[in-house]
Design a protein around this motif. Structure first.
Motif, PDB file in Angstrom:
ATOM      1  N   SER B  44       0.835  -1.203   0.000  1.00  0.00           N
ATOM      2  CA  SER B  44       0.000   0.000   0.000  1.00  0.00           C
ATOM      3  C   SER B  44       0.868   1.250   0.000  1.00  0.00           C
ATOM      4  CB  SER B  44      -0.969  -0.003   1.180  1.00  0.00           C
ATOM      5  OG  SER B  44      -0.250   0.031   2.376  1.00  0.00           O
ATOM      6  N   THR B  49      -3.046   2.488  -4.621  1.00  0.00           N
ATOM      7  CA  THR B  49      -4.130   2.351  -3.653  1.00  0.00           C
ATOM      8  C   THR B  49      -5.445   2.089  -4.390  1.00  0.00           C
ATOM      9  OG1 THR B  49      -4.586   4.703  -3.760  1.00  0.00           O
ATOM     10  CG2 THR B  49      -3.045   3.974  -2.058  1.00  0.00           C
ATOM     11  N   TRP B  50      -6.412   1.654  -3.635  1.00  0.00           N
ATOM     12  CA  TRP B  50      -7.725   1.378  -4.216  1.00  0.00           C
ATOM     13  C   TRP B  50      -8.331   2.677  -4.769  1.00  0.00           C
ATOM     14  CZ3 TRP B  50      -9.913  -2.485  -6.234  1.00  0.00           C
ATOM     15  CH2 TRP B  50     -11.285  -2.526  -6.429  1.00  0.00           C
ATOM     16  N   ASN B  51      -8.115   3.765  -4.029  1.00  0.00           N
ATOM     17  CA  ASN B  51      -8.651   5.059  -4.482  1.00  0.00           C
ATOM     18  C   ASN B  51      -8.091   5.454  -5.843  1.00  0.00           C
ATOM     19  OD1 ASN B  51     -10.306   5.408  -2.344  1.00  0.00           O
ATOM     20  ND2 ASN B  51      -8.831   6.603  -1.133  1.00  0.00           N
ATOM     21  N   LYS B  74     -16.754  -3.621  -7.171  1.00  0.00           N
ATOM     22  CA  LYS B  74     -17.374  -4.161  -5.947  1.00  0.00           C
ATOM     23  C   LYS B  74     -17.065  -5.654  -5.800  1.00  0.00           C
ATOM     24  CE  LYS B  74     -21.270  -0.974  -5.583  1.00  0.00           C
ATOM     25  NZ  LYS B  74     -22.678  -0.799  -5.934  1.00  0.00           N
ATOM     26  N   LEU B  77     -13.656  -5.967  -4.388  1.00  0.00           N
ATOM     27  CA  LEU B  77     -13.666  -5.648  -2.953  1.00  0.00           C
ATOM     28  C   LEU B  77     -14.254  -6.789  -2.128  1.00  0.00           C
ATOM     29  CD1 LEU B  77     -14.757  -1.897  -2.547  1.00  0.00           C
ATOM     30  CD2 LEU B  77     -12.667  -2.972  -1.705  1.00  0.00           C
ATOM     31  N   LYS B  81     -12.455  -8.957   0.714  1.00  0.00           N
ATOM     32  CA  LYS B  81     -13.012  -9.097   2.061  1.00  0.00           C
ATOM     33  C   LYS B  81     -12.965 -10.554   2.510  1.00  0.00           C
ATOM     34  CE  LYS B  81     -17.051  -7.270   4.489  1.00  0.00           C
ATOM     35  NZ  LYS B  81     -18.334  -6.604   4.296  1.00  0.00           N
ATOM     36  N   GLN B  90     -11.482  -1.802   6.967  1.00  0.00           N
ATOM     37  CA  GLN B  90     -11.701  -1.437   5.567  1.00  0.00           C
ATOM     38  C   GLN B  90     -10.381  -1.145   4.843  1.00  0.00           C
ATOM     39  OE1 GLN B  90     -14.445  -1.811   4.051  1.00  0.00           O
ATOM     40  NE2 GLN B  90     -13.991  -0.826   2.082  1.00  0.00           N
ATOM     41  N   GLU B  91      -9.441  -0.536   5.580  1.00  0.00           N
ATOM     42  CA  GLU B  91      -8.160  -0.164   4.954  1.00  0.00           C
ATOM     43  C   GLU B  91      -7.436  -1.396   4.422  1.00  0.00           C
ATOM     44  OE1 GLU B  91      -4.132   2.227   6.153  1.00  0.00           O
ATOM     45  OE2 GLU B  91      -5.810   2.323   7.552  1.00  0.00           O
ATOM     46  N   GLU B  94      -9.232  -2.768   1.321  1.00  0.00           N
ATOM     47  CA  GLU B  94      -8.938  -1.988   0.102  1.00  0.00           C
ATOM     48  C   GLU B  94      -7.509  -2.225  -0.363  1.00  0.00           C
ATOM     49  OE1 GLU B  94      -9.992   2.097   0.555  1.00  0.00           O
ATOM     50  OE2 GLU B  94     -12.148   1.662   0.595  1.00  0.00           O
ATOM     51  N   SER B  95      -6.594  -2.354   0.598  1.00  0.00           N
ATOM     52  CA  SER B  95      -5.205  -2.635   0.242  1.00  0.00           C
ATOM     53  C   SER B  95      -5.109  -4.004  -0.444  1.00  0.00           C
ATOM     54  CB  SER B  95      -4.360  -2.596   1.512  1.00  0.00           C
ATOM     55  OG  SER B  95      -3.117  -3.141   1.274  1.00  0.00           O
ATOM     56  N   ALA B  97      -7.583  -5.469  -2.045  1.00  0.00           N
ATOM     57  CA  ALA B  97      -8.247  -5.370  -3.348  1.00  0.00           C
ATOM     58  C   ALA B  97      -7.296  -4.777  -4.388  1.00  0.00           C
ATOM     59  CB  ALA B  97      -9.498  -4.496  -3.217  1.00  0.00           C
TER      60      ALA B  97
END
Lengths: 418, 201
Positions: B44, B49-51, B74, B77, B81, B90-91, B94-95, B97
């Protein structure tokens, strides 16, 4: 402007807490990356998938991390080496547990062999870089600071150097010799450590004799348990125990020899503890007993016995070669290299050393087999006209008498000029 | 015998001499778990990043396409999960993903190398989740050229290309000390003893 040594270099950077500029030494814990090296574990003895996968995962982490480390700029590399304890533990665990070739484990799957080779090279290069204080014209550490860094941070210690020699000495001897010599030159305290280590090596000899029931455990007046009084001789001990003793002897002899082969300058320190005569006594006490114990067990696992006998023979050869390296370094080389004026002291050392082992007949035979004593005496005769012929004759006669009653099967002496 | 228990001279020196640092190795039993989580952080920190992936999609696709691709995002993600678990927040999801996207962005299926990479990053994982993430990434990738995807992943990767590995030109030998052949040193024992043992191993 000439570059400063790393130990004097300062860098200006933003303080992560206050945001203000600050000047700090280049070698500073804050410069260490948060990497987290894992410990090395050896390949599994079997090919069970889960264990192989775990080995591969662990080894890949280490190999990737070492590649990363070797690619770091000089100052970052040294910050990591000095301040990252996980790196030091990782390297130490490799030296401890990496399989030696003479362990003779089952052939691992090819993926394991390839990974082990990759790791082996990376570990060596890491130790090579850590033993180098001048990497380039602009990247170096002052010799004095380098010696202190190595010693104060236990980057090298005596057991690590012994491990390095047994793991890498065969194929990379000349380079390893330079590394170890440089470490001892830059930090003479390692000679003190070596001096402190030799009694422990002699204690290992004693422990092997104790395990074989060939030496009592000191002169303690404390009451002994009955069970402790029963001493197991090699002939009577269970085969697995005998195997452990022979494996220990084999590792001890090979590691000692590998170290002295790479770093013969250690010989003087060894001999300060009367190592030659204690080695010969140990040989005399242990080898015939173990030899006989293996021969007598004809009814047991013949494959294992053959393996043990090969290891014992190998150990004998290595112990004899250790003795020869010591004699060579302490007496013979100085005689060959010195002027006529100051060789008498070395000749005296030689005569005393041999006189001290003349009662160890089995040892004397095996030594004479590989390194004929008569050749060394002849060297002395050529070097000094004032040689005490009575004493040399006495030594030669003792060697001859050690052969009496024995079927002499002289092997080709090791061709090696002192 | 356990390999780690092989009797060693240097083991005795470490235990009984006073010249080594006495390290406690017991605390490191869970070091693999710790390493995996560090590795996730490293990934990460590298910047993918996911963003950034979401923004890349938003910036480069028509609104209609974005709606379709959002469903695939989705899916990734969701798979992350299941693989990472919900305990790490969540962090971490996302990392994870982002890592899945990076691993599968040029792949059609979950091959051996991808399985290995995922295993190294997360430990054991459900293969169905990996397949779902791979399929979703494939669908997303179909909207972009290979060059643009490569640029997205590479611009965020560590600049390793120009690093010179110390010792890369050193000639290294893998040769190691082995048992010597014992024929060189025959038994110089008692004459009768020699008759007992066969040298013919």
């Amino acid at each position: 402007m000439p570059a400063l040594p790393l130990d004097e270099l300062q860098i200006t950077e933003k303080d992560p807490k206050t945001g203000k500029l600050r000047t700090v030494p280049a070698l500073h814990p804050d410069q260490k990356a948060d990497r987290c090296f894992v410990l090395y574990k050896p390949p599994p003895a079997d090919s069970a998938t889960a264990r192989v996968e775990e080995y591969l995962e662990r080894a890949a982490f280490i190999a990737d991390d070492l590649d990363w480390l070797l690619g770091l700029p000089h100052k970052k590399f040294w910050c990591q080496v000095i301040f990252d304890e996980t790196l030091q533990k990782c390297l130490d665990s490799y030296l401890r547990y990496a399989p030696r070739k003479f362990d003779e484990l089952a052939t691992p799957p090819s993926a394991v062999s390839e990974m082990q080779q990759r790791l082996h090279r990376s570990v060596f290069l890491t130790f090579l870089r850590m033993s180098t204080h001048k990497e380039s014209k602009d990247h170096f550490i002052s010799p004095r600071a380098f010696g202190e860094i190595l010693y104060n941070n236990f980057i090298f210690d005596i057991p690590k150097m012994l491990d390095l020699c047994v793991l890498f000495g065969k194929g990379n001897g000349p380079l390893l010799q330079k590394m170890i010599e440089n470490i001892f030159v830059q930090q003479s305290s390692y000679y003190n450590d070596l001096d402190e280590t030799v009694p422990t090596i002699l204690q290992v000899f004693s422990n092997i004799l104790q395990q074989c029931g060939l030496q009592s455990e000191g002169t303690s007046t404390a009451p002994q348990r009955l069970a402790e009084k029963v001493r197991m001789t090699p002939s009577a001990m269970p085969l697995q125990e005998l195997r452990d003793v022979v494996l220990y002897l084999c590792d001890t002899a090979t590691t000692l020899w590998a170290f002295l082969d790479v770093f013969p300058l250690a010989c003087q320190t060894f001999q300060k503890h009367d190592f030659c005569s204690r080695l010969a006594s140990f040989y005399e006490a242990s080898i015939p007993e173990l030899d006989s114990a293996i021969k007598k067990r004809r009814q047991e696992d013949s494959k294992l016995l053959a393996d043990l006998w090969q290891r014992l023979s190998h150990s004998r050869k290595k112990l004899v070669e250790v003795f020869h390296i010591l004699i060579n370094q302490i007496c013979l080389l100085p005689i060959l290299e010195s002027s006529c004026d100051n060789i008498q002291a070395f000749i005296e050392d030689f005569l005393q050393l041999f006189s001290s082992v003349l009662q160890e007949k089995r040892f004397l035979r095996d030594y004479d087999e590989l390194f004929p004593v008569a050749d060394d005496v002849s060297l002395l005769q050529q070097a000094s006209s004032a040689l005490d012929e009575t004493r040399t004759a006495y030594i030669l006669q003792a060697v001859e008498s050690a052969w009496e009653g024995v079927d002499r099967r002289r092997a080709s002496p090791v061709k090696e000029s002192p | 015998m356990n390999d780690m228990d092989l009797p060693r001279l240097t083991g005795a020196l470490r235990s009984f001499s006073n010249v080594t640092k006495q390290d406690d190795y017991n605390e490191e039993s869970a070091d693999l778990m710790l390493k995996r989580s560090k590795l996730q952080k490293q990934i990460s920190d590298l910047g993918l990043t996911w963003n950034k992936i979401v923004k890349f999609v938003d910036d480069n696709l028509e609104k209609k396409e974005v709606q379709i691709v959002n469903e695939d995002l989705k899916d990734i993600l969701r798979a992350a999960k299941q693989i990472v678990g919900t305990d790490n927040g969540q962090e971490a999801i996302e990392s994870g993903a982002a890592f899945l996207f990076k691993t599968f962005h040029l792949k059609d299926c979950v091959g051996h190398n991808e399985t290995k990479a995922l295993n190294q990053m997360f430990g054991p994982f459900p293969s169905s989740s990996a397949t779902a993430a791979c399929n979703a990434t494939c669908r997303i990738a179909s909207h972009f050229s290979e060059d643009r995807l490569t640029a997205l992943v590479q611009m965020t990767e560590e600049q390793n290309g120009d690093r010179v590995l110390f010792g890369k030109n050193i000639v290294f030998s893998f040769d190691m000390h082995d048992l010597d052949h014992f024929e060189e040193l025959p038994i110089n024992g008692e004459a009768d003893a020699q008759k007992v043992i066969s040298l013919d191993y």
